[in-house]
Motif scaffolding. Structure first.
Motif, PDB file in Angstrom:
ATOM      1  N   PHE A 165       0.799  -1.220   0.000  1.00 56.32           N
ATOM      2  CA  PHE A 165       0.000   0.000   0.000  1.00 56.32           C
ATOM      3  C   PHE A 165       0.839   1.282   0.000  1.00 56.32           C
ATOM      4  N   LEU A 233      -7.712  -4.728   3.884  1.00 56.63           N
ATOM      5  CA  LEU A 233      -8.342  -4.385   2.613  1.00 56.63           C
ATOM      6  C   LEU A 233      -9.631  -3.599   2.831  1.00 56.63           C
ATOM      7  N   PHE A 236      -8.507  -0.052   3.678  1.00 58.10           N
ATOM      8  CA  PHE A 236      -7.983   0.622   2.484  1.00 58.10           C
ATOM      9  C   PHE A 236      -9.107   0.975   1.521  1.00 58.10           C
ATOM     10  N   SER A 237     -10.048   0.049   1.338  1.00 62.01           N
ATOM     11  CA  SER A 237     -11.173   0.299   0.434  1.00 62.01           C
ATOM     12  C   SER A 237     -11.980   1.507   0.892  1.00 62.01           C
ATOM     13  N   LYS A 315       2.998  -3.312  -5.293  1.00 64.37           N
ATOM     14  CA  LYS A 315       2.216  -2.077  -5.275  1.00 64.37           C
ATOM     15  C   LYS A 315       1.076  -2.070  -6.284  1.00 64.37           C
ATOM     16  N   ALA A 318      -2.613  -2.497  -4.853  1.00 59.97           N
ATOM     17  CA  ALA A 318      -3.324  -1.320  -4.371  1.00 59.97           C
ATOM     18  C   ALA A 318      -3.651  -0.361  -5.518  1.00 59.97           C
TER      19      ALA A 318
END
Length: 514
Positions: A165, A233, A236-237, A315, A318
């Motif tokens: 990320f 996740l 992050f979402s 990476k 992401a």
């Protein structure tokens, strides 16, 4: 007093009615459910009209007063709401998951309710609690050592998290991790889940449920890494403006499996694989559950992530989600960022056999330089492809690059922990390095051959006997006799490059004897 009794009777009737409707819909499919809804609504509305007419009368049917008639009217209205609500939920399940058996519906209810309320159950109410950063660990006393291993693993998970990320994700939502004593406790709490489930994650309440496996100390760390990745996740979402369901399930599970095996380097043997299964058809839970019946979807998802990371680095995982916020389509962003079509990704990741054939032909034609470049590229893209490592090891052995060959052979055995042949080949090569380890690997190969119904046990036993004598003679200081003995080995005679290296070593040590 009579009114209170009537109200209590009304509430009891509604509870019983809700239970009966729920049970009925548990056992019916979508079509029958629709019929029940239509017929039920017609019947209830008809009764409501009749009751409404009765509100103006002193005596209606067997009901003596207006208050009872009013309560009956309330019951009918509430029943209509219950029927519509339960039916609507039933249709939503059908839309998302397709036709479901009673067991599937019960399993889903378990996932929705049990994980959320797990900390309040009698089984876990007396569990010790350990706070670490943003996580509350609630664990069975027998799992305390394992809990501290989970905490230790978080540093490694954080490293992979930052690589993927770009930086550590802000843990704005705390996480509860419930650690059970064993799988029996797990399935007592969640009896409708299928077997071989390592853990569960509730994205709405940010709760993880895992259990201890006394036979495998790394099991729980791997399960934690997997479920914790679901949590990462989710965070992050939400940070980039996506909802949980916007991320395809195969992508979510694939990344979670990827981090699992980044933390615990113990590759598993895949189950049945349908290599024609398109990742476009693995977006929803309905797609995933259907495909899981005929293929090891977890392995397929991880293999896809392995390929993407091998091609583009961590990476990119992401980057696809970041771009999805702009395109509002995972598939569009996937193709834009990777240059691959999601509909043909399965064909791409399983094209390794064609690449191996090309590398093998280049080697057989004597173009070792080209073959080596091809093998290195294949291994970069498919780091868990055991056949690629095996063929590369053969190439390195032919070139007498023994240290590199040994590293490749060890990798093969790691990727195929249940394959006796991989340990046998490792044993052959180790004879030029360490006879004790060579003997250990030979015994490992023998044990695996005994568990294989097609295993050639006498063949493996013969090599164990030979390497045992060779090792014993060397330990007794009888090295000349040891070399003379092993040079008579029929099995080792087929390993021409290894036999050649042994003879070179013998001549170098004892020039007058060989």
């Amino acid at each position: 007093m009579r009114i209170a009794r009537n109200i209590l009777f009304l509430i009891s009737s509604l509870v019983l009615t809700a239970f009966l409707i729920a049970v009925i819909y548990l056992f019916v499919n979508n079509i029958i459910g629709l019929i029940i809804l239509v017929v039920g609504l017609i019947a209830l509305v008809t009764l409501m009209i009749i009751v409404a007419v009765g509100l103006g009368k002193r005596k209606f049917l067997f009901i003596q007063n207006k208050s009872c008639i009013l309560l009956t009217y309330v019951y009918l209205v509430a029943t209509i709401i219950l029927l519509c609500g339960i039916c609507f939920y039933h249709f939503i399940l059908h839309y998302k998951f397709g036709d479901m058996s009673v067991g599937d519906k019960l399993k889903l209810l378990q996932q929705i309710t049990v994980v959320r309320e797990i900390s309040e159950t009698m089984m876990t109410k007396d569990y010790p609690v350990l706070e670490h950063q943003h996580i509350t660990f609630k664990y069975h006393p027998e799992t305390e050592k394992q809990v501290y291993k989970l905490i230790e693993s978080m540093e490694e998970i954080k490293r992979v998290e930052e690589e993927m990320f770009g930086q550590a994700i802000a843990k704005r939502d705390p996480l509860e991790v419930v650690v059970l004593r064993n799988s029996n406790d797990y399935y007592e709490l969640m009896p409708f889940l299928p077997e071989l489930i390592d853990g569960a994650y509730d994205n709405k309440n940010k709760t993880v449920l895992i259990y201890q496996n006394s036979k495998d100390e790394t099991f729980m760390v791997g399960a934690f890494a997997h479920e914790y990745t679901h949590y990462l996740l989710d965070l992050f979402s939400l940070k980039v403006g996506l909802q949980h369901d916007d991320v395809p399930l195969w992508y979510n599970e694939g990344i979670s499996e990827y981090i699992h095996y980044q933390i615990i380097d113990t590759p598993r043997t895949p189950g049945i694989l349908d290599t024609n299964l398109s990742f476009s058809d693995l977006h929803t839970s309905k797609d995933w559950n259907s495909a899981s019946e005929s293929s090891d979807t977890y392995y397929l998802a991880k293999k896809a992530i392995d390929y993407l990371v091998g091609q583009h680095g961590k990476k990119i995982l992401a980057s696809i989600l970041l771009d999805q916020k702009e395109t509002d389509s995972f598939e569009v962003s996937f193709e834009k960022i990777t240059g691959l079509q999601l509909s043909t990704l399965n064909q791409t990741i399983f094209s390794v056999n064609e690449e191996l054939d090309k590398a093998w032909r280049a080697w057989q034609e004597g173009d070792n330089e080209t073959a080596e470049k091809m093998y290195l590229e294949i291994i970069r893209k498919y780091p868990d492809e055991s056949l690629a490592w095996h063929q590369f090891a053969l190439l390195l052995e032919e070139q007498q690059r023994w240290d590199e060959a040994l590293e490749a052979r060890r990798k093969v055995s790691q990727l195929t922990p249940n394959d006796g042949v991989s340990f046998l080949n490792l044993s052959y090569l180790l004879i030029i390095f360490n006879t004790k380890e060579s003997l250990d690997m030979a015994n490992k190969a023998l044990e695996l051959s005994k568990m294989d119904s097609f295993g050639n046990v006498p063949f493996y036993q013969e090599w164990v006997n030979e390497i045992s004598i060779f090792h014993q003679l060397k330990n007794q200081g009888k090295e000349v006799e040891a070399y003379r003995f092993i040079f008579q080995s029929e099995q080792l005679s087929n390993q021409t490059t290894i036999m050649g290296e042994l003879k070179r070593q013998a001549k170098e040590k004892y020039p007058g004897e060989f």
